[in-house]
Design an enzyme around this catalytic site. Structure first.
Site, PDB file in Angstrom:
ATOM      1  N   GLU A  79     -20.212 -18.441   0.772  1.00  0.00           N
ATOM      2  CA  GLU A  79     -20.596 -19.458   1.758  1.00  0.00           C
ATOM      3  C   GLU A  79     -19.826 -20.739   1.463  1.00  0.00           C
ATOM      4  O   GLU A  79     -20.369 -21.765   1.049  1.00  0.00           O
ATOM      5  CB  GLU A  79     -22.116 -19.649   1.721  1.00  0.00           C
ATOM      6  CG  GLU A  79     -22.845 -18.373   2.138  1.00  0.00           C
ATOM      7  CD  GLU A  79     -24.337 -18.373   1.861  1.00  0.00           C
ATOM      8  OE1 GLU A  79     -24.875 -19.437   1.465  1.00  0.00           O
ATOM      9  OE2 GLU A  79     -24.975 -17.318   2.034  1.00  0.00           O
ATOM     10  N   HIS A 117     -26.024 -24.124   2.076  1.00  0.00           N
ATOM     11  CA  HIS A 117     -25.700 -22.715   2.274  1.00  0.00           C
ATOM     12  C   HIS A 117     -24.937 -22.506   3.583  1.00  0.00           C
ATOM     13  O   HIS A 117     -24.608 -23.443   4.300  1.00  0.00           O
ATOM     14  CB  HIS A 117     -26.989 -21.883   2.316  1.00  0.00           C
ATOM     15  CG  HIS A 117     -27.596 -21.612   0.992  1.00  0.00           C
ATOM     16  ND1 HIS A 117     -27.459 -20.412   0.334  1.00  0.00           N
ATOM     17  CD2 HIS A 117     -28.354 -22.396   0.187  1.00  0.00           C
ATOM     18  CE1 HIS A 117     -28.111 -20.460  -0.818  1.00  0.00           C
ATOM     19  NE2 HIS A 117     -28.662 -21.654  -0.933  1.00  0.00           N
ATOM     20  N   GLU A 132     -28.515 -24.904   6.196  1.00  0.00           N
ATOM     21  CA  GLU A 132     -27.728 -23.750   6.615  1.00  0.00           C
ATOM     22  C   GLU A 132     -26.663 -24.162   7.628  1.00  0.00           C
ATOM     23  O   GLU A 132     -26.930 -24.966   8.532  1.00  0.00           O
ATOM     24  CB  GLU A 132     -28.625 -22.682   7.245  1.00  0.00           C
ATOM     25  CG  GLU A 132     -29.659 -22.082   6.295  1.00  0.00           C
ATOM     26  CD  GLU A 132     -29.075 -21.059   5.343  1.00  0.00           C
ATOM     27  OE1 GLU A 132     -27.854 -20.796   5.425  1.00  0.00           O
ATOM     28  OE2 GLU A 132     -29.848 -20.519   4.514  1.00  0.00           O
TER      29      GLU A 132
END
Length: 375
Positions: free
Chosen positions: A175, A265, A339
């Site tokens: 990631e 992330h 995210e």
């Protein structure tokens, strides 16, 4: 055409290269699994051949990968400069996913190009970031410990404010958008002319671990460390033998305390930027929820790439093996997972670039405004 992945973060296996004529080649490929785990999704490789040739690629095991939904609506990133070049050189190549295969074509004007799941951020670039950042008089650099393969786990502490803020990135090494995000955060944080950064550092000391999983990043893993451990499922029972990276960070967090924890992330499937809250931990308080609401409200106004409508469905119970959940319960602090997409932002699309290093960096910079508001 020649294909290689023998470099930091490289990952691909060649099934066959089929000459299709004087100026056409096609390659059948497979993604290699994480060393001691069955995860696989990340790829990064270099192709070289005749200038002006037209290349076709197919990753044949895409449908069996860890997150096959990640290929739906996804376009490969490509660069003619490679991992050491400008982050702006990574562009999207129209790709298709059908019958378990990810396919795309590319015209190699200069005879070589690099392809990846997302713009790479190598351990070497991370070390350069750490070295450059450590030159600032505001920064204290320390090595928390060594990974299973002997790589340093770097901690950068910035400022002298009373509230301890922790930011970590790349528990899942594939990631890479997390590293780009932290780079942007650090650049703004160390800008002496930025009023938000100055105000934040009066109130807080920021502790940053820009690369939580150096071994996995070097090996081209998507999710695990050298022991095959998913670090973001190891926080409740971290050990020096299986998850030393988490173990070292946990011990240091216990020493400093935590007022705010942000774990950066990327999500393979969802085409959005969003946070995962810790509102479901057993000891959640109204103050924790209110601070989280303030953070996301300010971030949504500051960077409209971020949004609050789409994300993971709420869960009535918290998995305390996850870093942000563990931190919220252990310290009673504002704690979130940030995210970012591997694709494009469906709410703010830029098809030629998709979600990109530049957008990651701007998001990281915007997080400082939201932190200041939440503190």
């Amino acid at each position: 055409m020649e294909i290689s992945a023998d470099f930091e973060g490289g990952n691909i296996e060649v099934v066959a290269i089929d000459p299709g004529g004087e100026d056409r080649d096609s390659a059948r490929l497979r993604i290699r699994k994480d060393g001691r785990a069955d995860f696989f999704q990340w790829f990064c490789f270099k192709a070289a051949g005749r200038p002006g040739a037209h290349w076709s690629f197919a990753i044949e095991n895409a449908g069996a990968s860890s997150y096959p939904r990640g290929w739906e609506g996804y376009d490969v990133v490509a660069s003619t400069e490679g991992p050491g070049g400008s982050p702006d050189a990574w562009v999207r190549v129209p790709s298709s996913y059908a019958d378990g295969r990810l396919s795309w074509s590319f015209a190699a004007a200069g005879g070589e190009a690099w392809f990846a799941y997302f713009a790479p951020y190598s351990p070497a670039r991370n070390q350069a970031l750490v070295a450059h950042t450590a030159e600032s008089p505001l920064v204290r650099h320390e090595v928390l410990g060594r990974t299973l393969e002997g790589r340093p786990l770097d901690l950068l502490s910035v400022g002298q404010g009373p509230k301890p803020v922790w930011v970590i990135a790349r528990q899942h090494p594939g990631e890479t958008m997390a590293s780009w995000c932290v780079e942007g955060l650090l650049e703004r944080l160390l800008d002496p002319q930025d009023a938000v950064s100055r105000a934040l550092l009066q109130r807080a000391t920021l502790h940053l671990v820009p690369l939580m999983n150096p071994d996995g990043a070097a090996a081209g893993h998507i999710r695990s460390n050298a022991a095959g451990t998913d670090l973001n499922r190891a926080w409740r029972n971290a050990t020096p033998e299986a998850s030393p990276e988490v173990w070292f960070v946990r011990e240091r967090m216990k020493a400093t305390g935590v007022s705010l924890f942000l774990d950066v992330h990327g999500d393979e499937a969802l085409p959005y930027v969003f946070v995962v809250d810790a509102d479901n931990v057993p000891s959640v308080t109204p103050e924790m929820v209110e601070r989280r609401q303030r953070f996301v409200s300010v971030l949504e106004q500051t960077d409209p790439d971020f949004q609050t409508r789409h994300g993971y469905p709420p869960s009535p119970t918290a998995n305390l093996d996850i870093g942000s959940k563990w931190a919220a319960e252990a310290f009673g602090c504002l704690s979130m997972t940030l995210e970012q997409p591997f694709k494009d932002c469906a709410n703010s699309p830029l098809p030629a670039l998709g979600w990109s290093p530049g957008r990651c960096k701007r998001l990281g910079a915007a997080c400082l405004t939201a932190m200041l508001a939440a503190l």
